[in-house]
Design an enzyme around this catalytic site. Structure first.
Site: not given
Ligand code: UD1
Ligand code: UDP
Length: 362
Positions: A96, A118, A207, A238
């Site tokens: 998603d 999924e 978000r 995160h």
């Molecule tokens: C994204 C997904 C969300 C998912 C989540 C899993 C969308 C819109 N959102 O949200 O569905 O649940 O990933 O974690 O697709 N960043 C880093 N390093 C990383 C990852 C993220 O620095 O390895 C920081 C960056 O500044 C980035 C911000 O996190 O701009 C947000 O990342 P983004 O993928 O936009 O949103 P998530 O909340 O991670």
């Molecule tokens: N997870 C991980 N390290 C962490 C936190 C979560 O590997 O520090 C794993 C967790 O076991 C699950 C996945 O990341 O498999 C969930 O990811 P996240 O919560 O970022 O995204 P979402 O599932 O909400 O899309």
């Protein structure tokens, strides 16, 4: 020989697609190509390393403060030449995220069949979770093959008019990964620190929760932590700086709360296994916790994973400070309520989802 391309970009997609990649790579009559969008950088690299996956393509789109506009735009632009160069017979996307939606859209423009891993999860509210519910529904319009984790997900798709023959109930590949990571002998320094206390595991990133909602969530957690001296919390945070700022300001100075860097999935699954309970707004954790029998307070108003609520492991507590405070306190003080939520259940499959998906594709 058929060519299957898998495209993913964030940590959870990586964790749940890795078993599919590795299963497909074992099939002799399938050529497997992996393209990561790089929507996540560090958090996806952790997953690629653990599962020994070397992508053929990395679109490297991540930037600080990325927006839904920039992610969608950048993927659409950068994936086009990859699709035109590789001409895959099928592209598999997962779940998603914006990577999922943009990739499916690009495939539609190129008229390449999409398989959705999924498929069929629904809250039926396109603003919750945002933008994930829209992404799921939109990908379902495009996808030709739908790998639904549960019967309920299949029903959701049929209700929307999808051809039942395009839907395969496979279980969730998250459980495939979990079966390989949890080890009773696991040792970690942070877990040693928490030994003798009840361990609370925290994650948060949604978000729609960034800002005020997240402040309420963390304030509730802080209040409960301050009132129970036999409890310690670990929060693998995160990488989003917006999450980090709020968490640091509310939870940062408590010596019974450790905020640590994101754990790799092997570590995280073992931390889950050692925890007393989990507070999260994550999606994937809701799927993993039931098979470990770990109660989860889900800090969201909706869930697309009602199977875990029905199984008794998950409770939706929203983002209201008082409600989270009440429910968290209750789980720490009411033994029978805790035990009711700690029974192991397996609503998301038996750990062979990726094998089923590969069989169907073959
Ligand atoms: C994204 C997904 C969300 C998912 C989540 C899993 C969308 C819109 N959102 O949200 O569905 O649940 O990933 O974690 O697709 N960043 C880093 N390093 C990383 C990852 C993220 O620095 O390895 C920081 C960056 O500044 C980035 C911000 O996190 O701009 C947000 O990342 P983004 O993928 O936009 O949103 P998530 O909340 O991670
Ligand atoms: N997870 C991980 N390290 C962490 C936190 C979560 O590997 O520090 C794993 C967790 O076991 C699950 C996945 O990341 O498999 C969930 O990811 P996240 O919560 O970022 O995204 P979402 O599932 O909400 O899309």
């Amino acid at each position: 020989m058929k060519k299957i391309m898998l495209v993913f970009g964030t940590r959870p997609e990586g964790i749940k697609m890795a078993p599919v990649v590795n299963e497909l790579k074992r099939r002799k009559n399938i050529k497997t190509v992996v393209c990561v969008t790089g929507q996540h950088e560090e958090m996806l690299n952790q997953v690629l390393d653990i599962f020994h996956i070397k992508p053929e393509y990395n679109l490297h789109i991540m930037k600080p403060k990325q927006t839904l506009f920039s992610i969608t735009n950048d993927i659409l632009q950068k994936i086009r030449p990859v699709l035109e160069n590789e001409k895959p017979d099928i592209v598999l996307v997962h779940g998603d995220t914006s990577t999922t939606f943009s990739t499916a859209l690009a495939c539609y423009y190129e008229q390449i069949p999409v398989g959705h891993v999924e498929a069929g999860l629904r809250t039926h509210n396109i603003y919750s979770p945002f933008p994930e519910e829209f992404n799921r529904q939109a990908v379902s319009i495009i996808s030709k093959y739908n790998f639904a984790p549960t019967e309920l997900a299949k029903k959701n798709l049929i209700r929307e008019g999808k051809n039942p023959e395009s839907i395969f109930v496979t279980g969730n590949t998250a459980i495939d990964a979990l079966k390989k990571t949890v080890n009773e002998e696991y040792y970690n320094e942070d877990l040693e620190w928490a030994k003798g206390s009840r361990l609370i595991l925290i994650t948060a990133h949604r978000r729609e929760n960034l800002g005020e909602h997240m402040e309420h969530m963390f304030k509730a957690i802080r209040r409960v932590m301050d009132e129970h001296s036999d409890v310690k919390a670990i929060y693998p945070i995160h990488m989003n700086p917006r999450v980090r700022n709020i968490a640091e300001s509310i939870l940062g100075d408590d010596n019974r709360i450790r905020i640590i860097e994101p754990l790799d999935v092997l570590d995280f699954h073992n931390f889950m296994n050692h925890s007393y309970l989990i507070l999260t707004d994550s999606g994937g954790i809701q799927e993993e916790a039931p098979s470990l029998g770990k109660p989860v307070l889900v800090m969201r108003d909706t869930t697309e994973r009602p199977e875990g609520v029905k199984a008794g492991t998950l409770k939706l507590v929203g983002t209201n400070e008082e409600k989270i405070y009440r429910e968290f306190t209750r789980l720490l003080t009411d033994k029978s309520e805790y035990e009711k939520m700690s029974r192991t259940a397996n609503p998301y499959g038996d750990g062979f989802a990726s094998k089923r998906i590969a069989d169907i594709l073959e």
